[in-house]
Design an enzyme around this catalytic site. Structure first.
Site, PDB file in Angstrom:
ATOM      1  N   GLY A 141      45.290   4.587  53.394  1.00  0.00           N
ATOM      2  CA  GLY A 141      45.338   3.733  52.393  1.00  0.00           C
ATOM      3  C   GLY A 141      46.153   2.410  52.638  1.00  0.00           C
ATOM      4  CB  CYS A 142      46.485  -0.780  50.674  1.00  0.00           C
ATOM      5  SG  CYS A 142      46.651  -0.175  49.092  1.00  0.00           S
ATOM      6  CE1 TYR A 143      52.251  -0.800  47.461  1.00  0.00           C
ATOM      7  CE2 TYR A 143      50.896   0.913  46.083  1.00  0.00           C
ATOM      8  CZ  TYR A 143      51.484  -0.312  46.240  1.00  0.00           C
ATOM      9  OH  TYR A 143      51.795  -0.845  45.066  1.00  0.00           O
ATOM     10  CB  ALA A 146      51.404  -2.533  54.373  1.00  0.00           C
TER      11      ALA A 146
END
Length: 345
Positions: A141-143, A146
């Site tokens: 996922g995105c979180y 990052a």
């Protein structure tokens, strides 16, 4: 290529990227809501005369299937697709964590626990060799993308002891349903959510960093992992897309700005989609791209290490990373059909 769940934001980005991919053919896309209707009914920005097909038709025709579905559905479809000789890139959380950890955090009984051992974790910067030839990829996922890329160099150096991570996300990260993300509620508003260690991406972040601590630069999905704890607090920001993560890392040893920058530049040397900045990252510079902008910063006054990372949650944080994984799976150049430059203004 086929896409199941093509009426969500991640599905839309997959459509945009795969339609422009010179080495693959998009043979179909499905959505229960839009089945039988033209693509433009769901996505006016896309130009295609085809209709949303039935899920069964897409599964039959495609050699590689992207599952852009809600959590809990991929574990039902992936076994069927793999048995039929298909390859699968799953954008949900169904195969990212051991089944018992998944069940504890997602509150969903896992129906295909044996498949977890076959899934390869889809973060190319760390799992590139594993992804080549993979049959089942668990797209992060995105979180998590990052935060992991922000802290990975410190973990690989063996100095990361823990971290306090703050994430800021545009509203598209919550999906297409408007509950809690309606304009009247998010405009001119900034709010934390799932605070106090309750966000389900926390064990995924810890597992990623623990694997790097134990294995170093190139990690195996099902290899050894060390225990590491981090605190994560996400926030919803009144913008459409983008992720910005600020990580305050607890590290061992003496550091300076020069040594910290050297570590990050060496770690990400040659990576096509990670840029180590001299200045601070901003989300707008990454929008529409598959790039992550990272900035490590040594705070001399306090002796703390801060790391900032920005990305587009729908591209490198989701669909772009899925296409990057596809390229590796098929033995194609990794950068094919993936933009490095963002949209500005």
């Amino acid at each position: 290529m086929g896409i199941l769940g093509a009426s969500g934001y991640g599905g839309a980005e997959l459509l945009r990227l795969l339609k422009a991919h010179p080495e693959v053919e998009l043979v179909g896309f499905s959505s229960r809501k839009y089945e039988g209707r033209p693509l433009e009914a769901a996505w006016p920005q896309l130009w295609d005369g085809r209709l949303f097909a039935a899920q069964e038709e897409v599964l039959e025709r495609a050699e590689v299937v992207f599952l852009a579905l809600p959590n809990g559905l991929s574990m039902e479809i992936a076994p069927e697709a793999l048995k039929a000789g298909k390859r699968v890139v799953d954008l949900s959380g169904d195969f990212r964590l051991p089944p018992e950890v998944y069940e504890a955090w997602y509150r969903i009984p896992h129906k295909s626990p044996d498949l977890y051992r076959e899934a390869v974790y889809g973060l190319p910067e760390l799992h590139r060799e594993e992804l080549k030839g993979a049959r089942l990829v668990a797209n992060p996922g995105c979180y998590v993308t990052a935060a992991t890329l922000a802290l990975a160099p410190l973990a690989a150096e063996g100095v990361l002891k823990g971290a306090f991570v703050v994430g800021l996300s545009g509203v598209s990260g919550a999906g297409r349903e408007a509950e809690g993300t309606a304009f009247a509620e998010v405009n001119e508003n900034l709010k934390p959510y799932k605070a106090g260690g309750t966000h389900r991406h926390i064990p995924e972040m810890e597992r990623n960093l623990g694997r790097i601590l134990a294995q170093g630069r190139r990690v195996r999905t099902h290899g050894e992992a060390r225990a590491v704890r981090l605190s994560f607090t996400p926030h919803l920001v009144p913008m459409t897309r983008g992720i910005l993560v600020t990580a305050e890392a607890e590290v061992e040893g003496a550091w300076s700005q020069e040594s910290l920058e050297a570590l990050y530049r060496d770690f990400y040397a040659g990576e096509p989609f990670v840029r180590v900045l001299k200045g601070l990252p901003e989300t707008k510079a990454t929008l529409g791209s598959n790039r992550v902008d990272v900035r490590p910063l040594y705070e001399e006054r306090t002796g703390r290490v801060l790391v900032f990372a920005a990305l587009d949650n729908l591209v490198k944080g989701m669909a772009g990373q899925a296409v990057q994984n596809l390229n590796l799976m098929l033995g194609l150049p990794e950068e094919t059909a993936l933009p490095k430059e963002g949209l500005w203004p």
